[in-house]
Every structure is written in C-alpha cells, then in structure tokens.
Design a protein around this motif. Structure first.
Motif, PDB file in Angstrom:
ATOM      1  N   ASN A 162       0.783  -1.175   0.043  1.00 29.22           N
ATOM      2  CA  ASN A 162       0.082  -0.083  -0.037  1.00 29.22           C
ATOM      3  C   ASN A 162       0.967   1.078   0.002  1.00 29.22           C
ATOM      4  O   ASN A 162       0.466   2.211  -0.464  1.00 29.22           O
ATOM      5  N   GLY A 163       2.194   1.163   0.573  1.00 25.97           N
ATOM      6  CA  GLY A 163       2.832   2.381   0.760  1.00 25.97           C
ATOM      7  C   GLY A 163       3.504   2.636  -0.865  1.00 25.97           C
ATOM      8  O   GLY A 163       3.474   3.870  -1.123  1.00 25.97           O
ATOM      9  N   VAL A 164       3.749   1.692  -1.318  1.00 23.86           N
ATOM     10  CA  VAL A 164       4.283   1.806  -2.833  1.00 23.86           C
ATOM     11  C   VAL A 164       3.072   2.407  -3.819  1.00 23.86           C
ATOM     12  O   VAL A 164       3.315   3.113  -4.591  1.00 23.86           O
ATOM     13  N   ARG A 165       1.884   1.778  -3.640  1.00 24.02           N
ATOM     14  CA  ARG A 165       0.575   2.409  -4.279  1.00 24.02           C
ATOM     15  C   ARG A 165       0.466   3.885  -3.802  1.00 24.02           C
ATOM     16  O   ARG A 165       0.045   4.556  -4.869  1.00 24.02           O
ATOM     17  N   ALA A 166       0.666   4.238  -2.938  1.00 23.46           N
ATOM     18  CA  ALA A 166       0.400   5.538  -2.469  1.00 23.46           C
ATOM     19  C   ALA A 166       1.433   6.331  -3.088  1.00 23.46           C
ATOM     20  O   ALA A 166       1.167   7.438  -3.772  1.00 23.46           O
ATOM     21  N   SER A 167       2.716   5.929  -3.106  1.00 24.16           N
ATOM     22  CA  SER A 167       3.912   6.746  -3.964  1.00 24.16           C
ATOM     23  C   SER A 167       3.550   6.589  -5.273  1.00 24.16           C
ATOM     24  O   SER A 167       3.788   7.792  -6.019  1.00 24.16           O
TER      25      SER A 167
END
Length: 447
Positions: free
Chosen positions: A214-219
């Motif tokens: 989810n962190g990479v998706r937010a980025s």
C-alpha cells in the motif's frame, strides 16, 4: 562528475560557452541538430506566457518523478536489505537502483534522437504510462522475489524515466532563450525537490502501518498524478529539424579530441563512486546504531544540501570557472567519501551529509557546462552530451553493485568506502590532466 548529470544529468542550467560569459545560453536541452539555428533575436522566443511557463512546470514535474525518485533508492536499499529481500546481498539489491540510474542517462541517446524527429508527445505519454504501471506492478511484488522487483523497478522505471528525461529538458528551449538559464535552474530543481520529498514519504509509508504494497501504491498515486499534470502542461513550439545531428559522425571526431576522451574516462571513474553515499548512507547510519527515526532523514539532509549546491553553483563558477570548480568539487567528494569510513555518530552523519550533498550538487551542476566548454563546435553539443552521458552511465551501473559486494553481509563499511574514495580521486586526477590538455590546446589555437 555526475551523470545526474542529472544529468541531473543533466540537470543542466545551461551549457554552451561561446566566449567566457555566454556559457549558459545553450543548454543540454539544445540536443537538436546542427541544422537547427534558433531565431537570432531573443524577442522571437516567447520568454514567458502561459504556454511557456506551463511547459517549464511540466518539465519540473518530470524531473521530480524521474531523477528525484531514483535518487531516493537509498530508502529501498535499506528496506530491501533488512525486511523484503533478506536472502539477497547488498550488491544484488543495489543492481536494481544502479540499473535504473544507468537507463535514465543511457536512453538519452535514443530519446534525444526521437525528440529531434518530432516524437515528443509520444515519448511523454509512453514514458508516463510505463512509469505509472511499473510502480503499481512493484507494489504487487512478493517478498524475496528479486526478479519481480528488478524488472518493475530496475528496468521498468529506468526505461520510463529515460524516455522522458532528455525530451523534457529539450522542450524548454522551445520557449526560452534569454531566460533559459533561469528556467533550466528551476527545472533542474525538480529532481532535487523529489530527492527530498520522496525519501520522507517512502520511509514513513514503507515502515509505517501501510506496509510495502500500500505504501508503494500511495507513492505511485503521487507519481501518476504528477506525470499526468506534466503531460497536460508541456507543449512544443518549434518544428523538428530537417536533418538531425548524426551521433556516429560526431563520435568519430570525439575519438581524436584528447580533453574530451579524458573527460569521459575521468567521469566514468567518478561515477563509479558517486552513487555510493546516495544508495548506502541511510543503511550505514542505521547499522552504526544511529536513531532509526533520525536515520530516515539522513538522505533528506544529503539531498537538501545537494539542492543548495546546485543553486549556488552559478555564483561560484563566475569566480572560479567551470574547470576549476569541477576539479574542486570532485576532490571534495572523494575526500568526503573516504570520510564516511569514520561515520559513527549523529554529528558525523549530519556533517558528512551536508558537506557531501553540497559538493555533489556543485559537481552535478557543472556537468553540462563542462561538456560545452570542451566542445569546439557548438552545433555538436547535443550529440556530445548524449555520447558522454551514455558512457558515464556505465560507471553508475557497476559502481554500487561493486560497493555492495565489498560490503558483504558482515557490513564491513571501510572497504567500500576506501574503494569508492580512491576511485573518485583517481577520476579527479584525470580531470586535472584534462584541464592541462585543454588549456594547452587553447594556447596553441590562440597563437
């Protein structure tokens, strides 16, 4: 001398030196052909207006998402080493970031030629779509699946950014001539701002409650929205040249240009060491027992100082000259890389981060002006930049994997630090010889 050279790599503020003081009138963006002669009157360029400034803002965003994101790989290096790719060595992990950095500069040869043939919008759309897709694919990568991360982040992001990097700089010169140096400084600042914001965001996302996926998706969401905005903002104004520059012909001439060959050799060696602090600085601080929360901001300190170095480079160069400032900053970077061997406390992290970031920023900013200074025929400037950046990219490709292999799983920090410091200082010695040969040639031509 850095490829970011930026570029960026390329983060050029302007590059051609037609005498001593006209050095910023022709930038790396003028990677157009020798047959394209811009209008002689500056008034024929808009020098402003909605379309011009929107294009500059779009180019700023491209740099923010391209080199700015690649320069933040130190966060991924730390996360992969400790949590996500624990079965892989530091050397193998660093291949991901070094491959991405290499492709950004190496693909400049291809993207520059395609831009000269009128494919600007195609490059921007394909590159933006590819970068967005690759980031979302990265979020789907599973732990300890090295090939998934290498393909999406190392190859995919590198190719995407490489397609957009040179064209996004070149389009700025369609709208500005008299203000080109000012605007290029603004555009180049995009990569520095990205290198400050992305590490903060990624550290808090990857190591926070969201986790890797989810962190990479937010980025990816931030990157995708920025790239969409950039594509909507940028507009070309000039028709492509009738006969684009021939890099093969220029390359044959470069072989007989001794100062230029020395620049390539010295720059290659310097690039081997240049990315070592960017990729390993955060991991180094954590492994030396520095507070984890503070270590997350070590790259921010380094890249923030890098930003200041780029901004002040023009003022310093006015007093020292391009050749002298390049040599001075290269020596300083080499010494500070050796100084990383002594990193052991919070104070040493701050001092090394601030000083290395600043001198690396000076060195990066001098990249394009240095190439222009060594170019006798300014109509060949774009081709020479492409050749030089392509060659120097191989240094950034192999440098951090070698350092990672020397680091080993026991984290013996003095070995890669000593290797990188010696290699960078060796490159600097070749820069000194290059300066001597160039001045000698100038004296002979002046007789």
């Amino acid at each position: 001398m850095a490829a970011e050279s930026e570029l960026r790599t390329v983060h050029t503020e302007g590059a051609a030196f037609q005498d001593d003081k006209e050095g910023s009138e022709t930038s790396e963006a003028c990677r157009v052909s020798k047959d394209w002669d811009p209008p002689s009157s500056p008034d024929e360029f808009p020098e402003g207006g909605l379309a011009a400034w929107a294009t500059a803002f779009g180019a700023f965003l491209i740099q923010f998402c391209g080199f700015g994101y690649t320069a933040s790989f130190g966060v991924y290096e730390d996360f992969y080493t400790q949590h996500y790719l624990t079965n892989e060595t530091s050397s193998a992990i660093s291949w991901i970031g070094s491959t991405s950095a290499f492709l950004i500069t190496a693909l400049g040869l291809v993207s520059g030629l395609l831009h000269d043939r009128g494919y600007f919008y195609h490059l921007m759309i394909v590159g933006s779509f590819l970068q967005s897709c690759c980031l979302f694919m990265l979020s789907l990568s599973k732990p300890d699946q090295y090939y998934q991360i290498f393909i999406s982040q190392g190859l995919g992001l590198g190719i995407a950014s490489g397609l957009m990097h040179i064209p996004s700089l070149a389009v700025v010169s369609h709208h500005f001539r008299r203000r080109r140096t000012l605007v290029m400084t603004f555009v180049a600042a995009g990569s520095s701002l990205g290198a400050i914001i992305h590490p903060i965001m990624l550290n808090n996302l990857l190591n926070g409650p969201l986790g890797f996926a989810n962190g990479v998706r937010a980025s990816a969401g931030l990157i995708s929205s920025s790239l969409l905005t950039a594509c909507l903002c940028m507009r070309t104004r000039l028709d492509p040249p009738a006969t684009p520059a021939n890099c093969i012909v220029v390359g044959r001439k470069c072989i007989r240009d001794i100062p230029f060959i020395l620049l390539i050799v010295g720059g290659f060696l310097f690039q081997i060491a240049f990315f070592y602090p960017l990729f390993f600085f955060q991991l180094d601080t954590i492994k030396h027992g520095i507070s984890v929360n503070f270590s997350f901001y070590s790259l921010v300190i380094l890249n923030g100082s890098n930003f200041i170095g780029r901004l002040t480079s023009g003022f310093i160069e006015a007093f020292t000259g391009v050749l002298n400032l390049t040599i001075m900053s290269s020596i300083s970077c080499g010494v500070l890389i050796l100084g990383m061997i002594g990193l052991s406390s919070l104070a040493s992290v701050v001092v090394l981060g601030v000083l290395y970031g600043y001198f690396a920023g000076l060195n990066t900013a001098m990249g394009a002006p240095l190439i222009a200074t060594l170019t006798p025929d300014l109509s060949e400037l774009g081709a020479r930049m492409g050749i030089c950046l392509f060659t120097l990219g191989f240094g950034s490709l192999i440098g951090t994997p070698i350092s990672g292999a020397l680091l080993t799983s026991h984290y013996t920090w003095w070995i890669p630090g000593l290797f990188s410091g010696i290699v960078s200082l060796t490159g600097t010695m070749i820069f000194i010889i290059m300066r001597y040969m160039f001045l000698r040639r100038q004296r002979i031509l002046g007789q």
